[in-house]
Design an enzyme around this catalytic site. Sequence first.
Site, PDB file in Angstrom:
ATOM      1  N   ILE A 230      16.569  -1.535  27.803  1.00  0.00           N
ATOM      2  CA  ILE A 230      15.702  -1.320  26.318  1.00  0.00           C
ATOM      3  C   ILE A 230      16.591  -2.147  25.429  1.00  0.00           C
ATOM      4  O   ILE A 230      17.973  -2.072  25.403  1.00  0.00           O
ATOM      5  CB  ILE A 230      14.847  -0.523  25.406  1.00  0.00           C
TER       6      ILE A 230
ATOM      7  N   GLY B  43      12.465  -2.598  13.669  1.00  0.00           N
ATOM      8  CA  GLY B  43      11.613  -1.398  14.332  1.00  0.00           C
ATOM      9  C   GLY B  43      11.211  -1.601  15.941  1.00  0.00           C
ATOM     10  O   GLY B  43      10.168  -0.668  15.913  1.00  0.00           O
TER      11      GLY B  43
ATOM     12  N   GLY C 213      12.772  -2.073  18.510  1.00  0.00           N
ATOM     13  CA  GLY C 213      13.718  -1.354  19.594  1.00  0.00           C
ATOM     14  C   GLY C 213      12.581  -0.154  19.129  1.00  0.00           C
ATOM     15  O   GLY C 213      12.544   0.716  20.907  1.00  0.00           O
TER      16      GLY C 213
ATOM     17  N   GLU D 219      20.068   6.556  30.569  1.00  0.00           N
ATOM     18  CA  GLU D 219      21.768   6.822  30.700  1.00  0.00           C
ATOM     19  C   GLU D 219      21.845   6.070  29.301  1.00  0.00           C
ATOM     20  O   GLU D 219      21.609   4.504  29.587  1.00  0.00           O
ATOM     21  CB  GLU D 219      22.272   6.169  31.724  1.00  0.00           C
TER      22      GLU D 219
ATOM     23  N   ASN E 249      28.159   4.041  22.492  1.00  0.00           N
ATOM     24  CA  ASN E 249      26.494   3.120  21.678  1.00  0.00           C
ATOM     25  C   ASN E 249      25.573   4.044  21.381  1.00  0.00           C
ATOM     26  O   ASN E 249      24.728   4.721  20.864  1.00  0.00           O
ATOM     27  CB  ASN E 249      25.495   3.026  22.777  1.00  0.00           C
TER      28      ASN E 249
ATOM     29  N   TYR F 138      17.230   7.621  20.490  1.00  0.00           N
ATOM     30  CA  TYR F 138      16.675   7.865  21.253  1.00  0.00           C
ATOM     31  C   TYR F 138      16.938   9.689  20.648  1.00  0.00           C
ATOM     32  O   TYR F 138      15.574  10.019  21.083  1.00  0.00           O
ATOM     33  CB  TYR F 138      17.865   8.503  22.245  1.00  0.00           C
TER      34      TYR F 138
HETATM   35  C1  LIG Z   1      19.221   0.221  20.125  1.00  0.00           C
HETATM   36  C2  LIG Z   1      18.085  -1.494  20.783  1.00  0.00           C
HETATM   37  C3  LIG Z   1      17.900  -1.375  21.008  1.00  0.00           C
HETATM   38  C4  LIG Z   1      17.569  -0.695  19.098  1.00  0.00           C
HETATM   39  O1  LIG Z   1      16.700  -2.063  19.112  1.00  0.00           O
HETATM   40  P1  LIG Z   1      16.648  -1.797  17.408  1.00  0.00           P
HETATM   41  O2  LIG Z   1      15.520  -2.662  17.277  1.00  0.00           O
HETATM   42  O3  LIG Z   1      17.690  -2.314  16.312  1.00  0.00           O
HETATM   43  O4  LIG Z   1      15.717  -0.489  16.735  1.00  0.00           O
HETATM   44  P2  LIG Z   1      15.006  -0.510  15.967  1.00  0.00           P
HETATM   45  O5  LIG Z   1      14.980  -1.224  14.361  1.00  0.00           O
HETATM   46  O6  LIG Z   1      14.078   0.641  16.098  1.00  0.00           O
HETATM   47  O7  LIG Z   1      16.011   1.063  15.103  1.00  0.00           O
HETATM   48  C5  LIG Z   1      16.992   0.333  14.739  1.00  0.00           C
HETATM   49  C6  LIG Z   1      17.312   0.914  13.083  1.00  0.00           C
HETATM   50  O8  LIG Z   1      16.467  -0.281  12.629  1.00  0.00           O
HETATM   51  C7  LIG Z   1      15.588   0.863  11.583  1.00  0.00           C
HETATM   52  N1  LIG Z   1      13.951   0.063  11.242  1.00  0.00           N
HETATM   53  C8  LIG Z   1      13.656   0.555  11.582  1.00  0.00           C
HETATM   54  N2  LIG Z   1      12.550  -0.778  11.444  1.00  0.00           N
HETATM   55  C9  LIG Z   1      12.567  -1.006  10.611  1.00  0.00           C
HETATM   56  C10 LIG Z   1      12.258  -1.489   9.684  1.00  0.00           C
HETATM   57  N3  LIG Z   1      10.583  -2.605   9.558  1.00  0.00           N
HETATM   58  N4  LIG Z   1      12.777  -2.594   8.907  1.00  0.00           N
HETATM   59  C11 LIG Z   1      14.245  -2.242   8.746  1.00  0.00           C
HETATM   60  N5  LIG Z   1      14.815  -0.866   9.170  1.00  0.00           N
HETATM   61  C12 LIG Z   1      14.479  -0.777  10.020  1.00  0.00           C
HETATM   62  C13 LIG Z   1      15.842   2.005  12.177  1.00  0.00           C
HETATM   63  O9  LIG Z   1      15.841   3.209  11.157  1.00  0.00           O
HETATM   64  C14 LIG Z   1      17.244   1.796  12.414  1.00  0.00           C
HETATM   65  O10 LIG Z   1      18.301   2.847  11.816  1.00  0.00           O
HETATM   66  P3  LIG Z   1      19.553   2.372  12.132  1.00  0.00           P
HETATM   67  O11 LIG Z   1      20.578   0.888  11.209  1.00  0.00           O
HETATM   68  O12 LIG Z   1      20.332   4.085  11.292  1.00  0.00           O
HETATM   69  O13 LIG Z   1      19.518   3.142  13.536  1.00  0.00           O
HETATM   70  C15 LIG Z   1      18.658  -2.753  19.866  1.00  0.00           C
HETATM   71  O14 LIG Z   1      19.824  -2.064  18.756  1.00  0.00           O
HETATM   72  C16 LIG Z   1      19.734  -3.875  20.495  1.00  0.00           C
HETATM   73  O15 LIG Z   1      18.702  -4.149  22.411  1.00  0.00           O
HETATM   74  N6  LIG Z   1      21.016  -2.723  20.981  1.00  0.00           N
HETATM   75  C17 LIG Z   1      21.563  -4.123  22.232  1.00  0.00           C
HETATM   76  C18 LIG Z   1      21.343  -3.208  23.334  1.00  0.00           C
HETATM   77  C19 LIG Z   1      21.544  -1.561  23.450  1.00  0.00           C
HETATM   78  O16 LIG Z   1      22.602  -1.539  23.465  1.00  0.00           O
HETATM   79  N7  LIG Z   1      20.618  -1.711  24.000  1.00  0.00           N
HETATM   80  C20 LIG Z   1      20.578   0.167  24.904  1.00  0.00           C
HETATM   81  C21 LIG Z   1      21.022   0.206  26.099  1.00  0.00           C
HETATM   82  S1  LIG Z   1      21.392   1.999  26.532  1.00  0.00           S
END
Ligand SMILES: CC(C)(COP(=O)(O)OP(=O)(O)OC[C@H]1O[C@@H](n2cnc3c(N)ncnc32)[C@H](O)[C@@H]1OP(=O)(O)O)[C@@H](O)C(=O)NCCC(=O)NCCS
Length: 158
Positions: A76, A86, A88, A110, A115, A122
């Site tokens: 993901i 939002g 992810g 996993e 991370n 999660y």
């Molecule tokens: C892990 C991953 C998939 C999460 O995706 P994301 O789009 O950043 O996740 P979200 O935005 O839904 O949530 C992450 C954060 O954004 C915040 N958020 C959610 N919606 C939001 C919005 N509309 N505006 C601003 N922030 C928001 C969440 O509260 C969360 O806060 P955090 O900074 O404390 O974590 C992404 O960071 C990623 O691709 N990372 C690199 C690859 C990876 O590690 N994948 C997982 C391997 S197991």
Amino acid sequence: MNAVPATAAPRLRPMTLHDVDAVGAIEASAYGFAWTRGNFIDSLAASHLAEVLEDERVIGYFVALPGVDEMHLLNITIAPHRQGQGHGTRLLDAVAAHASVRGLPRLWLEVRASNERAMALYVRRGFVVVGRRRGYYPAAEGREDAILMSRSVAAPSA
Ligand SMILES: CC(C)(COP(=O)(O)OP(=O)(O)OC[C@H]1O[C@@H](n2cnc3c(N)ncnc32)[C@H](O)[C@@H]1OP(=O)(O)O)[C@@H](O)C(=O)NCCC(=O)NCCS
């Protein structure tokens, strides 16, 4: 009144071979140890569940492996410059919805022990830590443990 350029709302659709270049580019920018294009091609050939989230371009994607009574989330990823909006969370909810519709009551994944951001996401979505796989991932120096996480999935509401 200033004209605001229309931005397409992000939508989810199945990943196809046409996406492999865009997905591979995001993958390479998001991880130190990334899946190769071949990994995505193999996943599609194996009929894994794979979707991309896109507006004008691909924002992110997931790949999951449905089993007999569980779904295993294999990948993901959100493009680094689109993280924290939002997307992810939306992908994770989509994986859970697929599991629910297929009658698969449990999700597994996993994640690298380092991370913390992904793990926080999660946990917010109901996953709990159920184990640790020692030295599961390659790392800059040696190997890194994987944290095994799981959550239950409710049956679709009638
Ligand atoms: C892990 C991953 C998939 C999460 O995706 P994301 O789009 O950043 O996740 P979200 O935005 O839904 O949530 C992450 C954060 O954004 C915040 N958020 C959610 N919606 C939001 C919005 N509309 N505006 C601003 N922030 C928001 C969440 O509260 C969360 O806060 P955090 O900074 O404390 O974590 C992404 O960071 C990623 O691709 N990372 C690199 C690859 C990876 O590690 N994948 C997982 C391997 S197991």
